[in-house]
Scaffold this motif. Sequence first.
Motif, PDB file in Angstrom:
ATOM      1  N   ALA A 269       8.125   2.216   8.379  1.00 29.55           N
ATOM      2  CA  ALA A 269       7.720   2.873   7.138  1.00 29.55           C
ATOM      3  C   ALA A 269       6.531   3.774   7.434  1.00 29.55           C
ATOM      4  CB  ALA A 269       7.342   1.838   6.084  1.00 29.55           C
ATOM      5  N   THR A 270       6.538   4.978   6.847  1.00 30.73           N
ATOM      6  CA  THR A 270       5.408   5.891   7.054  1.00 30.73           C
ATOM      7  C   THR A 270       4.893   6.401   5.724  1.00 30.73           C
ATOM      8  OG1 THR A 270       6.602   7.994   7.092  1.00 30.73           O
ATOM      9  CG2 THR A 270       6.526   6.765   9.157  1.00 30.73           C
ATOM     10  N   GLY A 271       3.585   6.678   5.683  1.00 32.81           N
ATOM     11  CA  GLY A 271       2.998   7.356   4.529  1.00 32.81           C
ATOM     12  C   GLY A 271       2.324   6.430   3.534  1.00 32.81           C
ATOM     13  N   GLY A 272       1.384   6.987   2.783  1.00 33.72           N
ATOM     14  CA  GLY A 272       0.731   6.235   1.722  1.00 33.72           C
ATOM     15  C   GLY A 272      -0.318   5.249   2.202  1.00 33.72           C
ATOM     16  N   LEU A 273      -0.908   5.494   3.382  1.00 39.38           N
ATOM     17  CA  LEU A 273      -1.946   4.599   3.901  1.00 39.38           C
ATOM     18  C   LEU A 273      -3.350   5.185   3.769  1.00 39.38           C
ATOM     19  CD1 LEU A 273      -0.349   3.129   7.174  1.00 39.38           C
ATOM     20  CD2 LEU A 273      -0.295   2.233   4.848  1.00 39.38           C
ATOM     21  N   GLY A 274      -3.481   6.322   3.113  1.00 41.27           N
ATOM     22  CA  GLY A 274      -4.782   6.990   3.017  1.00 41.27           C
ATOM     23  C   GLY A 274      -5.709   6.334   2.010  1.00 41.27           C
ATOM     24  N   PRO A 275      -6.860   6.973   1.768  1.00 36.78           N
ATOM     25  CA  PRO A 275      -7.901   6.381   0.933  1.00 36.78           C
ATOM     26  C   PRO A 275      -7.744   6.623  -0.569  1.00 36.78           C
ATOM     27  CG  PRO A 275      -8.705   8.406   1.912  1.00 36.78           C
ATOM     28  CD  PRO A 275      -7.311   8.209   2.426  1.00 36.78           C
ATOM     29  N   THR A 276      -6.865   7.536  -0.967  1.00 38.52           N
ATOM     30  CA  THR A 276      -6.879   7.920  -2.383  1.00 38.52           C
ATOM     31  C   THR A 276      -6.008   7.008  -3.238  1.00 38.52           C
ATOM     32  OG1 THR A 276      -5.120   9.514  -2.015  1.00 38.52           O
ATOM     33  CG2 THR A 276      -7.372  10.333  -1.887  1.00 38.52           C
ATOM     34  N   ALA A 277      -6.169   7.168  -4.543  1.00 38.16           N
ATOM     35  CA  ALA A 277      -5.549   6.252  -5.500  1.00 38.16           C
ATOM     36  C   ALA A 277      -4.031   6.236  -5.383  1.00 38.16           C
ATOM     37  CB  ALA A 277      -5.961   6.649  -6.915  1.00 38.16           C
ATOM     38  N   ASP A 278      -3.420   7.355  -5.004  1.00 39.06           N
ATOM     39  CA  ASP A 278      -1.961   7.367  -4.946  1.00 39.06           C
ATOM     40  C   ASP A 278      -1.417   6.778  -3.637  1.00 39.06           C
ATOM     41  OD1 ASP A 278      -2.782   9.438  -3.379  1.00 39.06           O
ATOM     42  OD2 ASP A 278      -1.487  10.951  -4.277  1.00 39.06           O
ATOM     43  N   ASP A 279      -2.293   6.371  -2.719  1.00 37.85           N
ATOM     44  CA  ASP A 279      -1.830   5.725  -1.493  1.00 37.85           C
ATOM     45  C   ASP A 279      -1.698   4.227  -1.736  1.00 37.85           C
ATOM     46  OD1 ASP A 279      -1.771   8.044   0.196  1.00 37.85           O
ATOM     47  OD2 ASP A 279      -3.958   8.027   0.166  1.00 37.85           O
ATOM     48  N   ILE A 280      -0.483   3.789  -2.020  1.00 40.36           N
ATOM     49  CA  ILE A 280      -0.299   2.400  -2.467  1.00 40.36           C
ATOM     50  C   ILE A 280       0.626   1.604  -1.557  1.00 40.36           C
ATOM     51  CG2 ILE A 280      -0.690   2.963  -4.910  1.00 40.36           C
ATOM     52  CD1 ILE A 280       2.453   2.862  -5.145  1.00 40.36           C
ATOM     53  N   THR A 281       0.981   2.177  -0.394  1.00 42.12           N
ATOM     54  CA  THR A 281       1.996   1.542   0.446  1.00 42.12           C
ATOM     55  C   THR A 281       1.628   0.115   0.831  1.00 42.12           C
ATOM     56  OG1 THR A 281       2.752   3.677   1.283  1.00 42.12           O
ATOM     57  CG2 THR A 281       3.231   1.745   2.635  1.00 42.12           C
ATOM     58  N   THR A 282       0.392  -0.095   1.293  1.00 44.01           N
ATOM     59  CA  THR A 282      -0.005  -1.433   1.735  1.00 44.01           C
ATOM     60  C   THR A 282       0.108  -2.433   0.587  1.00 44.01           C
ATOM     61  OG1 THR A 282      -1.512  -0.475   3.358  1.00 44.01           O
ATOM     62  CG2 THR A 282      -1.875  -2.778   2.767  1.00 44.01           C
ATOM     63  N   ALA A 283      -0.419  -2.061  -0.565  1.00 46.98           N
ATOM     64  CA  ALA A 283      -0.379  -2.959  -1.718  1.00 46.98           C
ATOM     65  C   ALA A 283       1.055  -3.226  -2.160  1.00 46.98           C
ATOM     66  CB  ALA A 283      -1.193  -2.360  -2.867  1.00 46.98           C
ATOM     67  N   ALA A 284       1.893  -2.193  -2.116  1.00 50.82           N
ATOM     68  CA  ALA A 284       3.282  -2.351  -2.563  1.00 50.82           C
ATOM     69  C   ALA A 284       4.050  -3.273  -1.631  1.00 50.82           C
ATOM     70  CB  ALA A 284       3.961  -0.987  -2.656  1.00 50.82           C
ATOM     71  N   ILE A 285       3.805  -3.147  -0.330  1.00 54.88           N
ATOM     72  CA  ILE A 285       4.521  -3.993   0.631  1.00 54.88           C
ATOM     73  C   ILE A 285       4.035  -5.435   0.518  1.00 54.88           C
ATOM     74  CG2 ILE A 285       4.798  -4.437   3.112  1.00 54.88           C
ATOM     75  CD1 ILE A 285       5.054  -1.412   3.491  1.00 54.88           C
ATOM     76  N   ALA A 286       2.724  -5.611   0.366  1.00 53.87           N
ATOM     77  CA  ALA A 286       2.196  -6.964   0.188  1.00 53.87           C
ATOM     78  C   ALA A 286       2.811  -7.610  -1.048  1.00 53.87           C
ATOM     79  CB  ALA A 286       0.669  -6.912   0.061  1.00 53.87           C
ATOM     80  N   ARG A 287       2.882  -6.860  -2.127  1.00 47.84           N
ATOM     81  CA  ARG A 287       3.425  -7.398  -3.361  1.00 47.84           C
ATOM     82  C   ARG A 287       4.912  -7.758  -3.198  1.00 47.84           C
ATOM     83  NH1 ARG A 287       3.055  -4.025  -8.953  1.00 47.84           N
ATOM     84  NH2 ARG A 287       0.833  -4.007  -8.482  1.00 47.84           N
ATOM     85  N   ALA A 288       5.649  -6.872  -2.505  1.00 46.20           N
ATOM     86  CA  ALA A 288       7.081  -7.121  -2.310  1.00 46.20           C
ATOM     87  C   ALA A 288       7.316  -8.434  -1.564  1.00 46.20           C
ATOM     88  CB  ALA A 288       7.717  -5.954  -1.550  1.00 46.20           C
ATOM     89  N   PHE A 289       6.418  -8.815  -0.645  1.00 41.46           N
ATOM     90  CA  PHE A 289       6.592 -10.040   0.122  1.00 41.46           C
ATOM     91  C   PHE A 289       5.728 -11.195  -0.414  1.00 41.46           C
ATOM     92  CE2 PHE A 289       7.706  -6.911   3.566  1.00 41.46           C
ATOM     93  CZ  PHE A 289       9.048  -7.246   3.609  1.00 41.46           C
ATOM     94  N   GLY A 290       5.032 -10.982  -1.543  1.00 39.61           N
ATOM     95  CA  GLY A 290       4.173 -12.021  -2.096  1.00 39.61           C
ATOM     96  C   GLY A 290       3.012 -12.396  -1.188  1.00 39.61           C
ATOM     97  N   LEU A 291       2.430 -11.400  -0.512  1.00 40.76           N
ATOM     98  CA  LEU A 291       1.319 -11.659   0.413  1.00 40.76           C
ATOM     99  C   LEU A 291      -0.007 -11.237  -0.202  1.00 40.76           C
ATOM    100  CD1 LEU A 291       2.993 -10.285   3.674  1.00 40.76           C
ATOM    101  CD2 LEU A 291       2.658 -12.695   3.074  1.00 40.76           C
ATOM    102  N   GLU A 292      -1.061 -11.954   0.148  1.00 43.59           N
ATOM    103  CA  GLU A 292      -2.424 -11.574  -0.258  1.00 43.59           C
ATOM    104  C   GLU A 292      -2.883 -10.393   0.587  1.00 43.59           C
ATOM    105  OE1 GLU A 292      -4.540 -13.317  -2.504  1.00 43.59           O
ATOM    106  OE2 GLU A 292      -2.653 -14.301  -3.070  1.00 43.59           O
ATOM    107  N   LEU A 293      -3.895  -9.672   0.107  1.00 42.84           N
ATOM    108  CA  LEU A 293      -4.529  -8.606   0.892  1.00 42.84           C
ATOM    109  C   LEU A 293      -5.881  -9.084   1.408  1.00 42.84           C
ATOM    110  CD1 LEU A 293      -3.736  -5.609  -1.489  1.00 42.84           C
ATOM    111  CD2 LEU A 293      -2.760  -5.981   0.788  1.00 42.84           C
ATOM    112  N   TYR A 294      -6.257  -8.649   2.573  1.00 47.70           N
ATOM    113  CA  TYR A 294      -7.588  -8.997   3.102  1.00 47.70           C
ATOM    114  C   TYR A 294      -8.167  -7.768   3.790  1.00 47.70           C
ATOM    115  CZ  TYR A 294      -6.048  -8.947   7.955  1.00 47.70           C
ATOM    116  OH  TYR A 294      -5.585  -8.538   9.168  1.00 47.70           O
TER     117      TYR A 294
END
Lengths: 419, 419
Positions: free
Chosen positions: A65-90
Amino acid sequence: MNVGILTIGNELTSGKIQDTNSAMISRAIYLQGWTLARMMSVGDDFDAISDALRYLLGHVDGLVATGGLGPTADDITTAAIARAFGLELYTDEAVLAHVRAIFENRGLHWTENNAKQAVFPSGARIIANPRGTAAGFALYREGKIIAVIPGVPVEARKMLAEGVIPLFSAAFPDSALQVKSRLFRLTGIAESAVDEAIAGDNLAEAGVSVGFYPNFPENQLVLTVRERSNETADEKLENACKIIEARLGRHIFARDEESLADNIAKIMTAKRLTLSTAESCTGGMIASRITDIPGSSAFFERGAVTYSNASKEALLGVPAEALERYGAVSEETARLMAEGIRRSSGTDLGLAVTGIAGPAGGSEEKPVGTTFIALASADKTVCRHFSFRWDRKRNRTIAAESALLMLWRYLAEDGRDGE
Amino acid sequence: MNVGILTIGNELTSGKIQDTNSAMISRAIYLQGWTLARMMSVGDDFDAISDALRYLLGHVDGLVATGGLGPTADDITTAAIARAFGLELYTDEAVLAHVRAIFENRGLHWTENNAKQAVFPSGARIIANPRGTAAGFALYREGKIIAVIPGVPVEARKMLAEGVIPLFSAAFPDSALQVKSRLFRLTGIAESAVDEAIAGDNLAEAGVSVGFYPNFPENQLVLTVRERSNETADEKLENACKIIEARLGRHIFARDEESLADNIAKIMTAKRLTLSTAESCTGGMIASRITDIPGSSAFFERGAVTYSNASKEALLGVPAEALERYGAVSEETARLMAEGIRRSSGTDLGLAVTGIAGPAGGSEEKPVGTTFIALASADKTVCRHFSFRWDRKRNRTIAAESALLMLWRYLAEDGRDGE
């Protein structure tokens, strides 16, 4: 091993930028001998990302998967993938320190949103980014591997090669194949005729895949072999290449990265022949394609773009009576142009084109597309008549290509040997 | 309206060719005011195509599929889609006659596999292909519309605009917003400077989106307005265009589909000026770009591609002493070339380029990229010195572009008025 690609970003779904990562990644996957089963693009949207993830993981063993890892509000890839797998963020403190250091080194102002680039789903394996601030990560879920890297092409390319491919190879060690391929550039033959010519050779049964790609004005034929052993791959490819050369040899004007002009330059230089050109409808395209080749000054002496009748007289010595009698677009004029430029420039060969590219200028007798191409040498002048049926742009392109092909055929088949 | 794109072909999943259709289609969808929900690519594979179709139709109202409509064995899109929907295939006799006629007109050998391009799923609505042999088709299933067009980009682009978009608009009449946009082609200004220039104008607040797309060697600025009412859209766009013209006018050399050469042709024709060119490093690219314009014979008299010193003497009258003293790549030689071609061809203007495109030929004093461009008129000769820092191909491209820009600036600002 089946691989999938998911590119993420509103700039892709709005057509703002061309997604070049998908082609770059799929080529790398293909060269590993893996199968690219699905490529998908979605916008920066939680539901779309998580839904696409689920779909793709139903069809592949590894996902890039590529894209959406930047600092701005529309970069949500990490959060979306964590949510899809039910994982916490750290927050990874080592990555955070690294991102801060990059800002300091570059003298950039630190804003808190940049800390987002050090946040990962729990259990993620970090993939370093040697070219930017956004690190990537890999997750292993249910026997599958998901690698996430930034969308910036120079970063993605490096992280794919140095981070993702090694992780995939380690996860699926039995899946790597030796892949060899050869590209043939063909002219004057349609896809269907190629199919017919090689129908009896059972290349597919021999494990050689044949792809045909029209790429105006040429056609490309690509042979690909995938084998466990390097030797078997080489042997199968060479055998298949011999078959293609035997069946289609006349139509092959270049192989792999070579261009038609490259091959002309090579033969001209080897035979120490010199060339000049006289162009009417192609308006400099032939000279331009020849001079595109580094070192073309060794054999290319000059080109004349003789759009007016006056210039055909002045630069090529085509008599006004001939132009009047036969017309600027005629076999006679083409011959006189080729002979004229050869004579006035003192070169071994003179190549000339005159034609009606359109959209205006056609007549009943000489419709748009009527084109004459002449090649003059010391012994003889040959001239061919073409009737192209395209628009102006493509009539010009195919006229230039046909002229270069005529020159190449002459050099390859009839030209005098090197001295 | 949610739209999906499915591009089909092993050449995509192997990374052999860059999928440009997805970006082209998504841009068109965006400009209609529709939402691009998913883009997917799969290989020429029955199961993958039918599985992707099912997935996409779960998320979109309209689907555009491209690729795999050709005559060869690996072109299976039509059959795969028919199978996915449980539809029979039939041969459309009118399309078959059309495909046969194209073969006849082009003098190509007919082979039976080409008849495949006239086969469609039952109930399909044919989408004409004005630029090639493979027609497209549309199917209506469960309140959704699936449009299938060939993968060849020039064909896909035209069929999308003339065939697919109208069918989608008709099927989902309430979803269409009035979308208006204007493209400005800019030179000599960076994205950040554009941002600064229009920062105070609050275009976004006024409902006008501004996109900036670098497209070597030019930059493109696109204004887009989406409104329910046609009048509001027109008004907002016109107001925004006035602002852009006021702020950036000097840098705008063309608008929408116009090219730089188009605008040069228009002014040359209106002012009844004539032109000749003398090219060294660009090797015919300038002449080729000018003669690309229909009707260029009205003002373009001739071009000389003077690669050798001998040709600079013979065709342009550049004295051997000057070449020896200043070098072939020098301001003096550029001036003499421009004046020489102007004089010998008897035109109002003479445009000349000499430079070192690379990779070889550079020196400490004149590194690769050193380029002189001169424009001679009755009053004066102007010459500019450029130092390009690209590879051979791009040095040549930007040199040709810079020469055309110099000519355009002269015509737009300094040229004498029409008589």
